[in-house]
Structures are given as C-alpha cells and as structure tokens.
Motif scaffolding. Structure first.
Motif, mmCIF file in Angstrom:
data_model
loop_
_atom_site.group_PDB
_atom_site.id
_atom_site.type_symbol
_atom_site.label_atom_id
_atom_site.label_comp_id
_atom_site.label_asym_id
_atom_site.label_seq_id
_atom_site.Cartn_x
_atom_site.Cartn_y
_atom_site.Cartn_z
ATOM 1 N N THR A 1 17.827 -42.527 -5.256
ATOM 2 C CA THR A 1 16.475 -42.389 -4.741
ATOM 3 C C THR A 1 15.942 -41.056 -5.216
ATOM 4 O O THR A 1 16.649 -40.053 -5.186
ATOM 5 C CB THR A 1 16.428 -42.498 -3.204
ATOM 6 O OG1 THR A 1 15.078 -42.311 -2.783
ATOM 7 C CG2 THR A 1 17.309 -41.471 -2.529
ATOM 8 N N GLN B 1 19.039 -49.725 -8.958
ATOM 9 C CA GLN B 1 20.386 -49.938 -9.474
ATOM 10 C C GLN B 1 20.301 -50.018 -10.993
ATOM 11 O O GLN B 1 19.460 -50.732 -11.536
ATOM 12 C CB GLN B 1 20.999 -51.220 -8.919
ATOM 13 C CG GLN B 1 22.480 -51.369 -9.254
ATOM 14 C CD GLN B 1 23.135 -52.465 -8.428
ATOM 15 O OE1 GLN B 1 22.448 -53.292 -7.862
ATOM 16 N NE2 GLN B 1 24.433 -52.452 -8.354
ATOM 17 N N GLU C 1 11.821 -45.035 -5.384
ATOM 18 C CA GLU C 1 12.553 -46.095 -4.704
ATOM 19 C C GLU C 1 14.031 -46.065 -5.087
ATOM 20 O O GLU C 1 14.413 -45.499 -6.122
ATOM 21 C CB GLU C 1 11.979 -47.465 -5.085
ATOM 22 C CG GLU C 1 10.570 -47.704 -4.624
ATOM 23 C CD GLU C 1 10.082 -49.088 -5.034
ATOM 24 O OE1 GLU C 1 10.892 -49.853 -5.620
ATOM 25 O OE2 GLU C 1 8.899 -49.391 -4.789
ATOM 26 N N LYS C 2 14.857 -46.695 -4.274
ATOM 27 C CA LYS C 2 16.244 -46.916 -4.663
ATOM 28 C C LYS C 2 16.260 -47.893 -5.836
ATOM 29 O O LYS C 2 15.477 -48.831 -5.900
ATOM 30 C CB LYS C 2 17.051 -47.490 -3.505
ATOM 31 C CG LYS C 2 17.256 -46.521 -2.354
ATOM 32 C CD LYS C 2 18.076 -47.152 -1.257
ATOM 33 C CE LYS C 2 18.329 -46.160 -0.120
ATOM 34 N NZ LYS C 2 19.129 -46.765 0.968
ATOM 35 N N VAL D 1 23.455 -42.148 -3.942
ATOM 36 C CA VAL D 1 24.064 -42.859 -2.819
ATOM 37 C C VAL D 1 25.301 -43.556 -3.355
ATOM 38 O O VAL D 1 25.232 -44.672 -3.867
ATOM 39 C CB VAL D 1 23.079 -43.889 -2.224
ATOM 40 C CG1 VAL D 1 23.665 -44.517 -0.976
ATOM 41 C CG2 VAL D 1 21.743 -43.233 -1.939
ATOM 42 N N MET E 1 23.244 -46.658 -6.092
ATOM 43 C CA MET E 1 21.799 -46.624 -6.239
ATOM 44 C C MET E 1 21.314 -45.190 -6.074
ATOM 45 O O MET E 1 22.003 -44.335 -5.526
ATOM 46 C CB MET E 1 21.125 -47.552 -5.230
ATOM 47 C CG MET E 1 21.597 -48.997 -5.359
ATOM 48 S SD MET E 1 20.848 -50.094 -4.183
ATOM 49 C CE MET E 1 19.326 -50.474 -4.999
#
Length: 664
Positions: A655, A624, A621-622, A648, A653
C-alpha cells in the motif's frame, strides 16, 4: 455494419471480404462444413454446429480427426517430407538449425511413445514448462498425437503459479528442461518444479527433462524421490514410435491459463476439430501464407499466440515456422528481427506492438532495417496491445510493406478482427483493427445490453453466439465460471471485456478494456484515445493512461510515458507539451494535467501493459504483483511517485500513499 450485404442467389466472391463475411453469418453450417474440407478427417463430419442450449454449442459434433496427423504426417505422406517444418534460431546460444517434416514426424512419434510409456493416454493431461526450443513444439504435437491434453506454462513462471496450474489440471507428466536463458541470467527450472510439486497435488508421476548444455541440473540429480525423473534423449531412444490416435472433434486439444479477476487463473479449453479447421483456414485467408512459405511469429509458446501461430497453424498449412529464442532488442541489438527476416526469407512476421515499440525506442530511424535485405517481408501483423497510429505510421513508412493491426484474445485463439490479407486487403485505417473475421458476428452493446451498432457509437464489444470454431468452449473443470465470466453480462453474446465502436465502413476501433474507461466529472474518456495523443509527441516511445481517484471529479486521467532512446527533454517542458496536446486533440473536458516519465512501463511477458497495477499504485491501494510481470524492478519508478511503501508480508501486497506530478 449492414445486415445484408448480399441479395438472395447472388454468387459469393471468395476474393472479396464483404460477401465472404456475410455468407459466414447467414449460412454458418454451409460455410464451415465447406471449410472443414481443408483438413483430413478420420471420420468426416456431417454437421458443422450443434446448439445444445443457448449457452452451449459444439463444432463438427460427429467428426473424428487427429491434429498431429494433419500438422505433420499428411505432409510427409504427400511427398513433402524434405520440406523444412521448423527453423530454430537462438540468439542466446548462437544455435541455428532446421527440422524437416520427415524429421519432425520421427521426433514427435518417438516422444509420443515416451509419453505412452509414462502412462499417458487419451484425455490425460501433460504440463509443458519449456523455453523457446524445438522440444516445446515436439512435446505439444506428441500430446496431440495420442489424444493427451497439454497445458503449456510459460517457462520461468514462479513455483507458486506453477503449483496453481498443477492443482487445477492434475497432469500425469511434466515436460521441462534444466533451464532457460535470459540476456543477463540463467533461469534454473528444476528447483522451481520441485517447489511447485511440494505445493501441489500428487497427480504428477513423471518429469521428463530435455537437458541443455552449460545450464546446471539434470534428471539424474533428482532420482530417488516420489516423482520419477527421466532424461528426454534416453527416454526417446528407448521408445517406439506411436501412430496418431483419432479423437472426437470436441475432444479438448489443450488447456491454456489466463488471469482471472479472483486471482485464480482460468483454464481456457480449446477443442480439437474447430481448432484445426479455423487455424488452417486462417493461414491462407488472413495471413496469405501457403505451403513452403516462412512464417515467423515472434512470441512464446507459453502464450496463445505461440500456441496458434508458432506451433499449430503454420504446420497445419504445410508452411515453415520459425522458433526464435531472443529479444527484439539486446540480443544483440535492435536489428535482431531484421537479421532473422533476411537470413531465412521470412514472408510474414507476426509480433506484438510492444516489441516494435522497443525497437522504435532504441532505433527511431529504423537503421537496423536498412542494414538488412528484408525484401522477402510482405506483411507485418501486430496483436497483443492496441497499435497506436504513431507506431503504425512509423512502421508503415519505414518498412514499405502492409502493417496490419489485428485483435484477438487468449479466449478466442485466433483473430476477432483483422484486415484479411488472404481474401482482400482493405484500405488501412490507423487506429482500427479493421473488420470482423468471417464467422464473427460483432455487435456494440450499451450497458443494458441493447444493440447500438451504429457508426461512431461507443459501447461494449460483444460477439453473438455461437462463437466461431476454435474459440473457447469452456473453462477447465468449471463450466459455471465460463458462463459467469463471459456469457451472463449480455445474454446471447460473448462479452469481450473491451469497449469500442465501428465506423461507417464497418471497421472496428477497440479503445480499451471496459474497466479502462475513465469517468471524469460525468464525461467518459477512453484511455486508448488519450494514449494515442500522448504518442504523437516526438519524444514519446510508449504511453499508458489510467484513471486515478479524484475527490472532486471522481476520476482523472494520469499519463505515464517512456522516451525514445537518445531523446533529451526536460520533464517540466515535456509535461507542459503533453498537457497541451491532450487539450488540443481531446479538449478541456479531459482535464488532463497529470503526467510522469518512467524508464520502462510495467508489462506482462506477452507485452500487455499492467494498467491496473499502475492505477492501484498511484491510488495508494493494496496491489499484488502479477505473476506474469516481465520485470518487477520496473515498478520502482512508479513507487517513486508514491514514496514510502508499506509492505504487508502476509499477503505480498503493498500500500502506498500517492504523490501527484501535476501541471497546474
């Protein structure tokens, strides 16, 4: 837990836990008004609690006081000015010093004058951005002295996070230093502050800098801009001492930010009266500490533990508090804590399980303790992360003093559950945080909010309203968020966000955050229970278990472990043995087969394992990177389990695709 431990007219024994707890629940008005006698009031309250609505209450609503007076001045006036208030020990610089109560009074009164000269008055906010140096305690008390509201931010936080807090609290003044010290680096604070000021509102008028030698930067380097920079020592010399200013008991004492699910931190607001009363009582009744005793909380003033038990509670009790600038290992070695205990005659140590696990990893035989005379130590309290039974037994057997796990949150400010050493030391139960503190009406609720508080029934841990004195009253500037975050899930209760159960003796077992419960093919598994089993292995120093996505079962448990120092075992052998341990102690229903070894677990600076981040990485998952992370490089091992990260840049973030390390 029973509904009535006392019969009517039965006298209350203050040296037995059960009747004291029962009275606090049955007669909170009398219990807390009596407790309020422990502190000095400018105007003594006539009522303990006022319920303004089902979700709003206030403690000691007609009382007035000053916390700084209670923590400092009253001890001097009682003839104890020569008693040591603060011991400062910096393993980073070699500095060791003591500050008496009389000296502390002088420093605090003069720095309160500095703040007043900077335009700070009752209700104004002051942001404190300092490492573990005496100025941190002095500046916090100086705010309390003049009725200002302080907001302490952990020294070294990134400029973006600092800016968020500046925008929310809108302080007039920042109190800081030119830098903090880590074992292998210097963190320069002033450039961080400049960047934060550029990204925040223009509320800040003055920055006061306590300059440290051998660290670059000074107040003089930043003159001429829109914000005035002052040197602490120069400003203190020019200021007149200020007397304590009485404030209403409901006046905010401070704002302390904790992470929020939306990414915006919540400013937890603590009141003045309830805070002073509860913390004063806790020193004697929970920790067994009295005037003149040396109490050491090995934490940081940036966290709630540091607020309550480095700064306020020990000084309110007239004890000696110890401020330590160093680490449990590496400054210089794993015997650092024991050196401090011996040198200063520490009576009670309060630290986090992550700190003692770090010691265990480097020194599994506790040789560091054997090199020092730690006979002064009467108890070790742990909080922050759940203490697994293996770590408990290692400490209890090695230190030969009570090891007491207790549970609380940033929001509560002091313990929810504890073995109350100062009332009655109950038989220990490894894995349990013991019993609810007096004043805490703890219940186990099911998903629908029904009370299912019966032995062995697991559910949501909730606290019946009103919350005890000293717990949070609201979220700064957003009372609706307070209600939404804590009170709406179960009307009439505060939702702790943790799951657990009580046993037949009323002992509470906190098994983890409610979102850490894994549903494997319809079977609910506690990550805490799984971590306990992994920690049983002789090679394992620490363990974290998360639930990762599984196409067949919905979720499956994934274990991440670190090894004790010097322990050599092949990964394949260890994985097989850990899978077998879980099968033996939890059963085949756990379907446990995924485990990986890493050098270190990702944690916050306060020692909490970042399980959500671990799960997001393993699930692809993304995510932070939390601003509270202790060391971002520890994520490298996790990313190696899911290679080829796709960055990204616009969001910061990541992935990652998942690669499973599995036992077939």
């Amino acid at each position: 837990m029973t509904d009535a431990l006392l019969t009517p007219n039965q006298p209350v024994r203050d040296d037995h836990y059960a009747p004291v707890w029962q009275r606090s629940i049955d007669d909170p008005e009398g219990f807390w008004l009596e407790t309020a006698e422990l502190i000095d009031w400018h105007r003594k309250p006539t009522r303990a609690v006022e319920m303004r609505s089902d979700t709003e209450w206030r403690w000691f609503p007609d009382g007035e006081l000053n916390t700084c007076y209670n923590a400092v001045d009253r001890h001097v006036e009682a003839g104890n000015g020569d008693r040591t208030a603060i011991i400062y020990d910096s393993a980073m610089t070699g500095t060791q010093s003591r500050i008496s109560y009389a000296e502390l009074q002088e420093h605090v009164a003069r720095f309160a004058g500095v703040l007043r000269n900077a335009g700070v008055g009752v209700g104004d906010r002051v942001l404190i951005y300092l490492p573990m140096i005496p100025e941190a305690i002095i500046s916090m008390l100086a705010c309390a002295r003049i009725g200002a509201i302080h907001s302490v931010v952990f020294g070294g936080f990134a400029s973006s996070e600092l800016a968020v807090r500046l925008n929310d609290a809108e302080p007039k003044v920042i109190v800081t230093t030119n830098g903090g010290l880590e074992p292998n680096r210097v963190v320069e604070y002033l450039p961080i502050i400049e960047k934060a000021l550029a990204r925040s509102s223009d509320s800040v008028e003055t920055v006061i800098v306590a300059e440290r030698s051998r660290i670059p930067g000074s107040a003089a380097d930043y003159q001429g801009g829109p914000v005035r920079y002052l040197d602490w020592k120069e400003a203190e010399c020019a200021a007149e001492p200020v007397a304590p200013v009485p404030v209403p008991a409901n006046h905010p004492a401070y704002i302390l930010y904790t992470s929020g699910t939306t990414g915006n931190p919540k400013g937890i607001v603590r009141d003045t009266g309830g805070h002073a009363v509860a913390l004063t009582r806790s020193m004697s009744k929970i920790y067994g500490i009295g005037a003149g005793d040396v109490f050491w909380t090995a934490s940081d003033v940036g966290w709630v533990v540091g607020h309550s038990y480095i700064v306020y509670a020990p000084l309110l009790a007239g004890a000696t508090t110890l401020i330590y600038e160093g680490k449990p290992v590496g400054t210089p070695d794993s015997g650092a804590f024991f050196r401090v205990i011996e040198q200063y005659g520490v009576k009670v140590l309060f630290t986090a399980p992550t700190a003692v696990r770090a010691i265990r990893r480097e020194d599994p035989e506790l040789e560091g303790a054997n090199r020092h005379d730690i006979s002064s130590l009467e108890a070790l309290f742990l909080a922050g992360e759940r203490t697994d039974p293996e770590t408990y037994h290692w400490l209890n057997d090695g230190l030969h003093c009570p090891v007491i796990d207790h549970w609380w949150q940033t929001e509560t400010g002091w313990a929810i559950c504890v073995n109350p050493r100062g009332i009655e030391l109950l038989p220990s139960k490894p894995g349990s945080t013991s019993v609810p503190c007096p004043g805490v009406d703890l219940r186990i609720l099911d998903a629908a909010g029904n009370d299912v508080t019966e032995p062995g029934v697991e559910g949501n841990i909730a606290l019946k309203l009103p919350l005890p004195p000293g717990y949070l009253l609201t979220v700064w500037g957003d009372p609706e968020r307070f209600s939404r975050s804590y009170l709406e899930a179960f009307p009439g209760y505060y939702a702790t966000g943790d799951s657990g159960y009580v046993d037949e003796d009323g002992f509470v077992y906190v098994m983890g955050r409610t979102d850490d419960v894994i549903n494997v093919a319809g079977h609910r598994l506690s990550t805490g229970a799984l971590e306990e089993v992994l920690a049983m292995h002789d090679a394992v120093a620490e363990a974290a278990v998360v639930g990762v996505a599984d196409a067949l079962k919905g979720s499956r448990a994934y274990g991440i472990v670190t090894l004790k120092h010097g322990f050599e075992v092949e990964d394949a052998v260890l994985e097989k043995e850990l899978v077998a341990l879980v099968r033996e102690h939890i059963g085949p229903v756990a379907a446990f087969r995924d485990v990986a070894v890493v050098a270190r677990l990702p944690k916050t600076r306060s020692g909490k394992i970042l399980r959500k981040t671990i799960r997001q990485i393993l699930d692809g998952e993304k995510y932070q990177v939390p601003p509270t992370i202790e060391d971002i490089t520890v994520l490298d091992d996790l990313l190696a389990l899911a290679p080829q990260p796709d960055v990204v840049p616009a969001t910061g973030m990541f992935t990652v695709p998942i690669r499973t390390v599995a036992q077939n």
